[in-house]
Design an enzyme around this catalytic site. Structure first.
Site, short mmCIF file in Angstrom:
data_model
loop_
_atom_site.label_atom_id
_atom_site.label_comp_id
_atom_site.label_asym_id
_atom_site.label_seq_id
_atom_site.Cartn_x
_atom_site.Cartn_y
_atom_site.Cartn_z
N ARG A 237 5.25 -1.64 2.11
CA ARG A 237 6.06 -0.83 1.21
C ARG A 237 5.63 -1.14 -0.23
O ARG A 237 5.41 -2.30 -0.58
CB ARG A 237 7.55 -1.16 1.36
CG ARG A 237 8.22 -0.58 2.61
CD ARG A 237 8.34 0.95 2.55
NE ARG A 237 9.01 1.50 3.72
CZ ARG A 237 8.43 1.89 4.85
NH1 ARG A 237 7.11 1.80 4.97
NH2 ARG A 237 9.14 2.39 5.85
N GLU A 266 7.06 6.86 -4.56
CA GLU A 266 6.21 7.85 -3.86
C GLU A 266 6.86 9.22 -3.92
O GLU A 266 8.10 9.30 -3.90
CB GLU A 266 6.02 7.43 -2.41
CG GLU A 266 5.28 6.10 -2.29
CD GLU A 266 5.10 5.61 -0.86
OE1 GLU A 266 5.54 6.32 0.08
OE2 GLU A 266 4.53 4.55 -0.67
N HIS A 285 0.24 7.04 1.94
CA HIS A 285 1.16 6.51 2.97
C HIS A 285 0.85 7.10 4.36
O HIS A 285 1.71 7.75 4.97
CB HIS A 285 2.63 6.79 2.57
CG HIS A 285 3.61 5.84 3.20
ND1 HIS A 285 4.74 5.40 2.56
CD2 HIS A 285 3.62 5.24 4.43
CE1 HIS A 285 5.42 4.59 3.36
NE2 HIS A 285 4.75 4.47 4.50
C1 DGY Z 1 7.02 3.15 8.76
O1 DGY Z 1 7.11 3.49 9.95
O2 DGY Z 1 7.82 2.38 8.24
C2 DGY Z 1 5.88 3.69 7.97
O3 DGY Z 1 5.84 3.37 6.68
C3 DGY Z 1 5.60 5.12 8.29
O4 DGY Z 1 4.85 4.95 9.46
#
Ligand code: DGY
Length: 330
Positions: A237, A266, A285
């Protein structure tokens, strides 16, 4: 009557079919995020919400949805959901762990290789017509093979990256609140303090969840501990890293390069400062974005949602403490 549910984005057909068999489905049938006001209106009568990491599920939303029983997040990370607020209202939250582990680890490794060997820079160099001759030190990068990998977070995805790293004969360090003895043995990994990991690693790859405790886990102090030859990869993240500090680290040579799939806010636009740096490989992402994995994430989220509405235990609950005990019928 089938229970009403809301789906916040166009999702794979297979998942929609699972939902439609048992629920009355309304959907924001678009590839763009649902506007907040529409979402708040739509959840009003819903018993189930199928959402993505782009939707904030907070007290305001819960207050608009008095009949809500389940929030099925199509992601393994659920920092977009106020889990304690859901738990307090008896709303089950589910996520999609497991099904995206290998796909995400593949992309983390792709970022390691792309940053170390300057792949994107080299493609741009070619496309700009700058290739005149073979040069002894032209576009030289850093060896991944035989280097030291530091994994910040050693859960499913961190361990999957470590498995790949073994094929590259890498020394593996990890930092995690939990000790993973079996994985340590199987992967030849050593658990170390974060500062030691940062000082010793050639590649630092982040695989930790975003929580209030991990916000800006990697800031100026941590970046200055890293080797000037080191690479930082983040597929977890964005807010785990202080982006302003990272920009200075990359510009001023505190570290060598960064491979980023996630950002503090984002989506980012083309004028984002990090995109101006040659030593950044940046992606929108997409770590879990294989067709098979995104389809499986969607079907798992749908299975979670319908299970809760049936009064059953969903496959992957985040707050199992709110699930009804045995013998319960909705
Ligand atoms: C998640 O699943 O947390 C990702 O960031 C998207 O796949």
């Amino acid at each position: 009557m089938k229970p009403p549910v809301y789906v916040t984005r166009r999702i794979p057909q297979a998942a929609l079919e699972i939902l439609r068999r048992e629920c009355q489905v309304r959907i924001w049938d678009s590839d763009d995020p649902v506007p907040r006001a529409t979402l708040l209106e739509e959840v009003a009568g819903c018993e189930g919400l199928f959402c993505l990491l782009t939707e904030r599920v907070d007290t305001e939303l819960l207050e608009h949805a008095p009949r809500l029983r389940v929030v099925a997040n199509m992601a393994v990370g659920y920092d977009n959901v106020d889990v304690p607020a859901c738990t307090a209202r008896g709303v089950v939250v589910t996520n999609t762990p497991g099904v995206l582990t290998e796909t995400t680890a593949d992309l983390a490794f792709a970022l390691i290789l792309a940053t170390a060997r300057r792949l994107v820079e080299a493609t741009r160099f070619l496309a700009a017509g700058q290739w005149k001759t073979w040069g002894p030190m032209l576009l030289t990068g850093r060896d991944v093979y035989g280097s030291t990998l530091g994994l910040v977070g050693f859960g499913r995805i961190g361990q999957a990256v470590a498995r790949r790293a073994r094929g590259f004969d890498m020394r593996i360090l990890y930092h995690d609140p939990q000790r993973w003895e079996d994985a340590e043995k199987a992967l030849g990994a050593a658990r170390v303090a974060l500062d030691d990991l940062l000082r010793q690693s050639d590649v630092v790859s982040i695989h930790a969840p975003l929580t209030p405790d991990t916000h800006h886990l990697i800031g100026e102090r941590e970046l200055r501990l890293m080797k000037p030859t080191a690479i930082l990869v983040n597929t977890a993240r964005g807010p785990l890293v202080d982006e302003a500090a990272l920009y200075r680290a990359l510009r001023e040579g505190w570290i060598w390069a960064a491979g980023l799939d996630v950002f503090e806010r984002e989506p980012i636009g083309p004028d984002h400062p990090l995109l101006s740096l040659p030593n950044v490989v940046a992606l929108p992402h997409i770590a879990s974005a294989s067709i098979a994995t995104r389809t499986r994430m969607a079907t798992l989220a749908a299975e979670n949602l319908v299970a809760v509405l049936r009064g059953e235990v969903p496959p992957t609950p985040v707050n199992p403490e709110v699930l009804p005990g045995p013998g319960h019928r909705p």
